[in-house]
Design an enzyme around this catalytic site. Sequence first.
Site, PDB file in Angstrom:
ATOM      1  N   GLY A 180      58.635  44.748 -50.849  1.00 34.62           N
ATOM      2  CA  GLY A 180      60.089  45.181 -50.991  1.00 34.62           C
ATOM      3  C   GLY A 180      60.476  46.158 -52.149  1.00 34.62           C
ATOM      4  O   GLY A 180      61.422  46.467 -52.073  1.00 34.62           O
ATOM      5  N   TRP A 231      41.977  37.538 -36.550  1.00 35.14           N
ATOM      6  CA  TRP A 231      41.018  36.921 -36.983  1.00 35.14           C
ATOM      7  C   TRP A 231      39.473  37.257 -36.099  1.00 35.14           C
ATOM      8  O   TRP A 231      38.831  36.692 -35.364  1.00 35.14           O
ATOM      9  CB  TRP A 231      41.075  35.493 -36.712  1.00 35.14           C
ATOM     10  CG  TRP A 231      42.183  34.718 -37.504  1.00 35.14           C
ATOM     11  CD1 TRP A 231      42.874  35.156 -38.564  1.00 35.14           C
ATOM     12  CD2 TRP A 231      42.912  33.380 -37.120  1.00 35.14           C
ATOM     13  NE1 TRP A 231      44.048  34.316 -38.787  1.00 35.14           N
ATOM     14  CE2 TRP A 231      43.684  33.193 -38.138  1.00 35.14           C
ATOM     15  CE3 TRP A 231      42.644  32.379 -35.907  1.00 35.14           C
ATOM     16  CZ2 TRP A 231      44.633  31.965 -38.170  1.00 35.14           C
ATOM     17  CZ3 TRP A 231      43.271  31.140 -36.103  1.00 35.14           C
ATOM     18  CH2 TRP A 231      44.403  31.113 -37.084  1.00 35.14           C
ATOM     19  N   ASN A 235      40.682  44.909 -43.274  1.00 33.56           N
ATOM     20  CA  ASN A 235      40.574  44.430 -44.545  1.00 33.56           C
ATOM     21  C   ASN A 235      39.443  43.127 -44.431  1.00 33.56           C
ATOM     22  O   ASN A 235      38.685  42.788 -45.583  1.00 33.56           O
ATOM     23  CB  ASN A 235      41.756  43.795 -45.102  1.00 33.56           C
ATOM     24  CG  ASN A 235      41.738  43.158 -46.339  1.00 33.56           C
ATOM     25  OD1 ASN A 235      41.237  43.598 -47.352  1.00 33.56           O
ATOM     26  ND2 ASN A 235      42.053  41.927 -46.382  1.00 33.56           N
ATOM     27  N   HIS A 236      39.447  42.531 -43.347  1.00 32.08           N
ATOM     28  CA  HIS A 236      38.842  41.083 -43.255  1.00 32.08           C
ATOM     29  C   HIS A 236      38.331  40.919 -41.874  1.00 32.08           C
ATOM     30  O   HIS A 236      38.772  41.389 -41.114  1.00 32.08           O
ATOM     31  CB  HIS A 236      39.765  39.998 -43.901  1.00 32.08           C
ATOM     32  CG  HIS A 236      40.990  40.136 -43.107  1.00 32.08           C
ATOM     33  ND1 HIS A 236      42.233  40.582 -43.382  1.00 32.08           N
ATOM     34  CD2 HIS A 236      41.531  39.421 -41.786  1.00 32.08           C
ATOM     35  CE1 HIS A 236      43.068  40.371 -42.792  1.00 32.08           C
ATOM     36  NE2 HIS A 236      42.626  39.686 -41.787  1.00 32.08           N
ATOM     37  N   ASP A 256      46.556  46.846 -40.431  1.00 31.12           N
ATOM     38  CA  ASP A 256      47.308  45.509 -41.105  1.00 31.12           C
ATOM     39  C   ASP A 256      46.513  45.744 -42.517  1.00 31.12           C
ATOM     40  O   ASP A 256      45.601  46.042 -42.923  1.00 31.12           O
ATOM     41  CB  ASP A 256      46.239  44.616 -40.375  1.00 31.12           C
ATOM     42  CG  ASP A 256      46.438  43.210 -40.637  1.00 31.12           C
ATOM     43  OD1 ASP A 256      47.887  42.580 -40.638  1.00 31.12           O
ATOM     44  OD2 ASP A 256      45.888  42.577 -41.220  1.00 31.12           O
ATOM     45  N   GLU A 270      51.031  48.611 -42.768  1.00 30.21           N
ATOM     46  CA  GLU A 270      51.690  47.549 -43.520  1.00 30.21           C
ATOM     47  C   GLU A 270      51.358  47.288 -44.811  1.00 30.21           C
ATOM     48  O   GLU A 270      50.344  46.842 -45.190  1.00 30.21           O
ATOM     49  CB  GLU A 270      51.270  46.167 -42.490  1.00 30.21           C
ATOM     50  CG  GLU A 270      52.181  44.991 -43.123  1.00 30.21           C
ATOM     51  CD  GLU A 270      51.469  43.757 -42.935  1.00 30.21           C
ATOM     52  OE1 GLU A 270      51.772  42.536 -43.017  1.00 30.21           O
ATOM     53  OE2 GLU A 270      49.789  43.794 -43.206  1.00 30.21           O
TER      54      GLU A 270
HETATM   55  C1  ABC Z   1      48.360  31.329 -40.777  1.00 26.48           C
HETATM   56  C2  ABC Z   1      49.376  30.402 -39.997  1.00 26.48           C
HETATM   57  C3  ABC Z   1      50.589  30.305 -40.895  1.00 26.48           C
HETATM   58  C4  ABC Z   1      50.156  29.763 -42.186  1.00 26.48           C
HETATM   59  C5  ABC Z   1      49.182  30.762 -42.707  1.00 26.48           C
HETATM   60  C6  ABC Z   1      48.673  30.143 -44.109  1.00 26.48           C
HETATM   61  O1  ABC Z   1      48.034  30.904 -41.913  1.00 26.48           O
HETATM   62  O2  ABC Z   1      49.707  30.973 -38.631  1.00 26.48           O
HETATM   63  O3  ABC Z   1      51.337  29.244 -40.428  1.00 26.48           O
HETATM   64  O4  ABC Z   1      51.466  29.602 -43.080  1.00 26.48           O
HETATM   65  C7  ABC Z   1      47.325  36.383 -39.362  1.00 26.48           C
HETATM   66  C8  ABC Z   1      48.133  35.581 -38.447  1.00 26.48           C
HETATM   67  C9  ABC Z   1      48.797  34.552 -38.815  1.00 26.48           C
HETATM   68  C10 ABC Z   1      48.046  33.557 -39.915  1.00 26.48           C
HETATM   69  C11 ABC Z   1      47.310  34.463 -40.792  1.00 26.48           C
HETATM   70  C12 ABC Z   1      46.455  33.914 -42.101  1.00 26.48           C
HETATM   71  O5  ABC Z   1      46.506  35.591 -40.343  1.00 26.48           O
HETATM   72  O6  ABC Z   1      49.099  36.459 -37.746  1.00 26.48           O
HETATM   73  O7  ABC Z   1      49.629  33.607 -38.117  1.00 26.48           O
HETATM   74  O8  ABC Z   1      48.644  32.702 -40.646  1.00 26.48           O
HETATM   75  O9  ABC Z   1      45.507  33.150 -41.356  1.00 26.48           O
HETATM   76  C13 ABC Z   1      49.504  40.783 -41.664  1.00 26.48           C
HETATM   77  C14 ABC Z   1      49.758  40.504 -40.456  1.00 26.48           C
HETATM   78  C15 ABC Z   1      49.802  39.063 -40.152  1.00 26.48           C
HETATM   79  C16 ABC Z   1      48.354  38.498 -40.108  1.00 26.48           C
HETATM   80  C17 ABC Z   1      47.601  39.149 -41.420  1.00 26.48           C
HETATM   81  C18 ABC Z   1      46.186  38.772 -41.714  1.00 26.48           C
HETATM   82  C19 ABC Z   1      48.062  39.849 -42.144  1.00 26.48           C
HETATM   83  O10 ABC Z   1      50.791  41.211 -40.088  1.00 26.48           O
HETATM   84  O11 ABC Z   1      50.213  38.675 -39.001  1.00 26.48           O
HETATM   85  O12 ABC Z   1      48.342  37.037 -40.222  1.00 26.48           O
HETATM   86  O13 ABC Z   1      45.336  39.254 -40.826  1.00 26.48           O
HETATM   87  C20 ABC Z   1      50.768  38.990 -46.794  1.00 26.48           C
HETATM   88  C21 ABC Z   1      49.859  40.103 -46.604  1.00 26.48           C
HETATM   89  C22 ABC Z   1      50.168  40.934 -45.173  1.00 26.48           C
HETATM   90  C23 ABC Z   1      50.152  39.668 -44.119  1.00 26.48           C
HETATM   91  C24 ABC Z   1      51.175  38.564 -44.460  1.00 26.48           C
HETATM   92  C25 ABC Z   1      51.251  37.478 -43.576  1.00 26.48           C
HETATM   93  O14 ABC Z   1      50.786  38.237 -45.616  1.00 26.48           O
HETATM   94  O15 ABC Z   1      50.135  41.093 -47.632  1.00 26.48           O
HETATM   95  O16 ABC Z   1      49.485  41.714 -45.009  1.00 26.48           O
HETATM   96  N1  ABC Z   1      50.661  40.406 -42.523  1.00 26.48           N
HETATM   97  C26 ABC Z   1      54.453  38.418 -50.623  1.00 26.48           C
HETATM   98  C27 ABC Z   1      53.212  39.249 -50.788  1.00 26.48           C
HETATM   99  C28 ABC Z   1      52.872  39.912 -49.541  1.00 26.48           C
HETATM  100  C29 ABC Z   1      52.599  38.955 -48.583  1.00 26.48           C
HETATM  101  C30 ABC Z   1      53.754  37.987 -48.379  1.00 26.48           C
HETATM  102  C31 ABC Z   1      53.322  36.612 -47.442  1.00 26.48           C
HETATM  103  O17 ABC Z   1      54.121  37.439 -49.607  1.00 26.48           O
HETATM  104  O18 ABC Z   1      53.489  40.422 -51.706  1.00 26.48           O
HETATM  105  O19 ABC Z   1      51.653  40.658 -49.749  1.00 26.48           O
HETATM  106  O20 ABC Z   1      52.013  39.243 -47.097  1.00 26.48           O
HETATM  107  O21 ABC Z   1      54.494  35.859 -47.035  1.00 26.48           O
HETATM  108  C32 ABC Z   1      59.603  40.062 -51.221  1.00 26.48           C
HETATM  109  C33 ABC Z   1      58.581  40.700 -52.036  1.00 26.48           C
HETATM  110  C34 ABC Z   1      57.188  40.604 -51.192  1.00 26.48           C
HETATM  111  C35 ABC Z   1      56.621  39.081 -50.949  1.00 26.48           C
HETATM  112  C36 ABC Z   1      57.885  38.714 -50.147  1.00 26.48           C
HETATM  113  C37 ABC Z   1      57.554  37.280 -49.869  1.00 26.48           C
HETATM  114  O22 ABC Z   1      58.839  38.701 -50.757  1.00 26.48           O
HETATM  115  O23 ABC Z   1      58.695  42.176 -52.219  1.00 26.48           O
HETATM  116  O24 ABC Z   1      55.966  41.364 -51.720  1.00 26.48           O
HETATM  117  O25 ABC Z   1      55.455  39.221 -50.133  1.00 26.48           O
HETATM  118  O26 ABC Z   1      60.745  40.070 -51.832  1.00 26.48           O
HETATM  119 CA    CA Z   2      40.284  43.214 -49.419  1.00 31.71          CA
END
Ligand code: ABC
Ligand code: CA
Length: 475
Positions: free
Chosen positions: A231, A81, A119-120, A203, A227
């Site tokens: 899948g 963040w 990204n953000h 990221d 990243e």
């Molecule tokens: C916070 C809280 C969580 C709460 C959430 C709403 O807010 O901690 O408890 O649920 C950071 C923090 C997190 C935080 C987030 C948001 O920011 O670490 O704790 O969550 O504030 C990266 C990093 C990750 C980071 C961020 C943001 C990005 O590794 O640690 O989070 O800087 C998406 C993004 C991916 C991101 C991930 C967490 O979310 O694309 O970059 N990771 C589908 C989508 C994906 C998506 C995923 C989310 O759902 O396609 O794009 O990822 O669960 C497969 C499919 C996939 C599918 C999965 C679920 O199933 O092939 O495409 O993914 O079969």
């Molecule tokens: Ca963007």
Amino acid sequence: LSASEWQKQSIYQILTDRFARTDGSTTAQCAITSYCGGTYKGVINHLDYIQGMGFTAIWISPIVKNLEGDTPYGTAYHGYWAQDIYSLNENFGTEQDLIDLSAALHARGMYLMVDVVTNHMGYNGCGNCVNYSQLKPFDNSGYYHPFCEINYSDDNSVRTCWEGDNKVSLPDLRTEDSGIRDTFAKWIKDLVAKYSIDGMRIDSVKHVEKDFWPGFLQAAGIYGIGEVLDGNPAIYNDWQKYMKGLMNYPLFYWVQQTFSNPSATMDNLVNGINTMKGQADTTALGVFIENHDQKRFPSLTSDMTLAKNAIAFTMLSDGIPILYQGQEQHYAGGDTPNQREALWTSGYNTKSELYQLVTTLNQVRNHTLSARNAEGGYIKYQAWSVYSDQHVIAMRKGDVIGIFSNRGSNANTYQINLASGNSGYAAGEQVVQVLGGDCSVITADGNGGLNVNVGRDPVVLYPASELKGSGLCGN
Ligand code: ABC
Ligand code: CA
């Protein structure tokens, strides 16, 4: 460090806030959504633990200053963040501490990979109430896409809407604008130089337009593993045209599904591997079975045997193996944030079963860089399945064969035959089972075929004549 140099490394993923504290405490409490006190100094003091397992590089959390204080999801202990990309997150230490960490790694012949986010930014509040003046250097709304929540079935939305939600919003940068691209290009170039960074974990790659990445990578001048959290090979593989290094998410899903469940068959995994082999340069990808976003493998099954097979499979796959801190201690946290446990409560136990297994696997992999595989024979070789049945798969990579089972701890031992021609071994060649202190020798038949006993644990075969100097089986 270049792509081909990174392909030889193996990476240990550190969550900086949760790996080691400056005071070296192994009893400090860690409230799962708060800062828990991990620092760069703590990492420096525990590099033996990481290097002792055979890792040659670490990946640390994003380093820049994040939003401060508490949010509905806790603090920004994970580092994603950003509030000011020109300052460091002081919870992890000073600029000098990070420079010292980099130097300490290099003095050991190890490498530093830093997580970066373009990204953000991050804001403690809803998407339409951001106070942009707090964000540096992108300090007005003109730098950002208008707020909207992502609809994951729409590519344009994935790129231009905001990750996060209305509790913690992640203002989405107009990365298509040349001004922002120039700012990030200069930023990463300076950051790499200042902290002698060797590689990046990048990221949220799929949330930025594809054509942003080549310029960014070029400005950085170092290898990046991006990243793309998807899948599906049909979507995923196109990204490799823009960024050669990616986290191998397709393989992650197949391995997880296959090895966490003794009633799953090997079909998805075998098909998946074949699909990827034809479409992607799998040797450039990062391979993993756990990270800070996914449920830990042992949260799906407590069976130690299955964890061993999943870890051995990933560490001997094509690409750069990445182990997430705590895997070696069989940590079992589930969904975010529960998979982000503090490592210190394990006491950094180097005797644990999985610490030992990982050490042997790294020995195997590191040793392939010498001897007859020296010229990248192992690294460049795309592994293929030389045998599979319902619950066992044998993978050949160079002259190493790994045999993995998902039958779990109740399985009895049976014999499989690796056909001559598939094994790659010479007639009458002796190979050694190097895992778990087994060290028994198997002799290939007159055509190079092999009978191998497979029980519950993974089996790794290495040519006996190549073991000298490996540290394996008394060599
Ligand atoms: C916070 C809280 C969580 C709460 C959430 C709403 O807010 O901690 O408890 O649920 C950071 C923090 C997190 C935080 C987030 C948001 O920011 O670490 O704790 O969550 O504030 C990266 C990093 C990750 C980071 C961020 C943001 C990005 O590794 O640690 O989070 O800087 C998406 C993004 C991916 C991101 C991930 C967490 O979310 O694309 O970059 N990771 C589908 C989508 C994906 C998506 C995923 C989310 O759902 O396609 O794009 O990822 O669960 C497969 C499919 C996939 C599918 C999965 C679920 O199933 O092939 O495409 O993914 O079969
Ligand atoms: Ca963007």
